[in-house]
Design a protein around this motif. Structure first.
Motif, mmCIF file in Angstrom:
data_model
loop_
_atom_site.group_PDB
_atom_site.id
_atom_site.type_symbol
_atom_site.label_atom_id
_atom_site.label_comp_id
_atom_site.label_asym_id
_atom_site.label_seq_id
_atom_site.Cartn_x
_atom_site.Cartn_y
_atom_site.Cartn_z
ATOM 1 N N THR A 198 0.830 -1.207 0.000
ATOM 2 C CA THR A 198 0.000 0.000 0.000
ATOM 3 C C THR A 198 0.862 1.254 0.000
ATOM 4 N N ILE A 199 1.813 1.320 0.927
ATOM 5 C CA ILE A 199 2.661 2.508 1.032
ATOM 6 C C ILE A 199 3.566 2.640 -0.187
ATOM 7 N N LEU A 200 4.078 1.520 -0.676
ATOM 8 C CA LEU A 200 4.915 1.563 -1.880
ATOM 9 C C LEU A 200 4.129 2.120 -3.064
ATOM 10 N N THR A 201 2.871 1.747 -3.170
ATOM 11 C CA THR A 201 2.031 2.262 -4.258
ATOM 12 C C THR A 201 1.750 3.743 -4.086
ATOM 13 N N LEU A 202 1.389 4.140 -2.883
ATOM 14 C CA LEU A 202 1.058 5.552 -2.642
ATOM 15 C C LEU A 202 2.267 6.448 -2.846
ATOM 16 N N ARG A 203 3.425 5.991 -2.441
ATOM 17 C CA ARG A 203 4.635 6.793 -2.644
ATOM 18 C C ARG A 203 4.985 6.899 -4.132
#
Length: 374
Positions: A229-234
């Motif tokens: 999730t965080i990898l995608t949002l970043r």
């Protein structure tokens, strides 16, 4: 597939005959967030905002073990379920179900729970939405309210009624840090909150010990910089980010490691203060990293190590428009071949591995089974 079979047989042998350890604990109490929540978030959210759907209350959540959603954010069991099984205890229900039978303990964990009280984040405009009142201090309050009922059902009454119970305090901290990152705080600014977050966790452990707890498990933070999730949002921000050799975000993981180092230090001081207590520091970081560094050894394809099993497509198979449980999201056929279940939380296979590592070692100081036998 052969490795997966061997991996499964190993865990079956490790957890076979779990009732042999049933003499050690008569109950289990858990405080925490979505990693060990078994349905409290679903109940709280339905009461607070009944018109807003909760996606993890729908299939494919629960598909692997229960065959239906239970409020757990996984395809099956979570860490504390495996711990309960090891000691011959039933899988705990959500405390907010208000079950009349609390003789075997209760699970107070709620998805989204924070170590710092939620009004701090709302008052300082660090979040743009109303948070559920589910912080660590709130959960401690729920436990305090339940204690007389638990103790009255325990042989010997209130005196020493917590001495044969196993307590979990956490994981806490991930949501605090996520709110700070989402508010645009720099790594240095997020780091500055670590002492307060850790202090709140340690203060909660001390409070339990004063209430009579002897055995307390305190998990650290996982490597949230590896979250799909965080990898995608970043990546969607089109900013140059620094990744480690696995492909995880280094700044987020540095905060997690700093949190874990500080937690270890403070737990050490607490052990000196309360030498009769058995405080177990559970490493949530290294088990995940070990799986991501050597995915093939765990039956995970290297190209799927940072991908989520249940999602809606994209590089990491996480799509904010099709989160697991929403229309457009699908689950992989074999969740045990993935580390991440829905982009934030982990598969039952991952949780099983972590539970084993906390029970037997090497990712707990001391391992739970070692702590109770010495």
């Amino acid at each position: 597939m052969d490795l997966t079979l061997v991996f499964s047989l190993l865990f079956l042998s490790c957890f076979h005959g779990a009732s042999s350890d049933s003499r050690y604990f008569t109950s289990l109490f858990t405080l925490g967030d979505s990693y060990i929540d078994v349905g409290n978030f679903v109940i709280m959210a339905a009461r607070a905002v009944p018109a807003v759907p909760v996606w993890h209350d729908k299939l494919p959540y629960g598909m692997t073990f229960f065959g239906h959603p239970t409020g757990r954010l996984s395809d099956g069991r979570v860490i504390v379920d495996f711990i309960a099984e090891q000691f011959g205890l039933p899988l705990l229900q959500a405390s907010l179900l208000n079950s009349p039978d609390v003789s075997k303990g209760a699970n107070f964990a709620v998805g989204g729970a924070t170590a710092i009280d939620v009004d701090f984040y709302e008052r300082n405009n660090l979040v743009q939405f109303k948070l559920l009142n589910n912080s660590l201090s709130v959960q401690l309050g729920w436990l305090k309210e339940l204690k007389p009922y638990f103790c009255s059902a325990t042989k010997g009454g209130c005196r020493g009624c917590f001495s044969k119970a196993l307590f979990f305090v956490g994981e806490f901290g991930v949501n605090d840090y996520n709110f700070l990152w989402s508010a645009g705080k720099t790594e240095h600014e997020v780091m500055s909150y670590v002492p307060e977050i850790v202090e709140n966790i340690v203060r909660a452990v001390e409070r339990l010990i004063k209430e009579g707890a002897v055995y307390v498990v305190v998990p650290g933070n996982p490597p949230n910089g590896c979250s799909p999730t965080i990898l995608t949002l970043r990546s969607s921000l089109n900013q140059t980010e620094k990744y480690d050799n696995i492909g995880c975000l280094s700044d987020i993981n540095r905060v997690a490691m700093y949190h874990n180092v500080m937690l270890r230090s403070e737990i050490g001081a607490l052990r000196e203060k309360y030498p009769r207590a058995r405080i177990i520091l559970a490493d949530f970081y290294k088990p995940i990293i070990s799986m991501l560094q050597n995915p093939d050894s765990f039956g995970v394809a290297s190209q799927d190590a940072l991908r989520t099993c249940c999602g809606g497509g994209g590089v990491y198979n996480w799509n904010p428009s099709a989160i697991c449980g929403m229309p457009g999201a699908t689950a992989c056929k074999d969740p045990s071949a993935f580390v991440s279940w829905d982009g934030v939380h982990y598969t039952e296979a991952t949780y099983r591995y972590i539970a084993k590592a906390w029970l037997y070692g090497p990712f707990a100081d001391p391992p739970i089974l070692s702590a109770i036998r010495h």
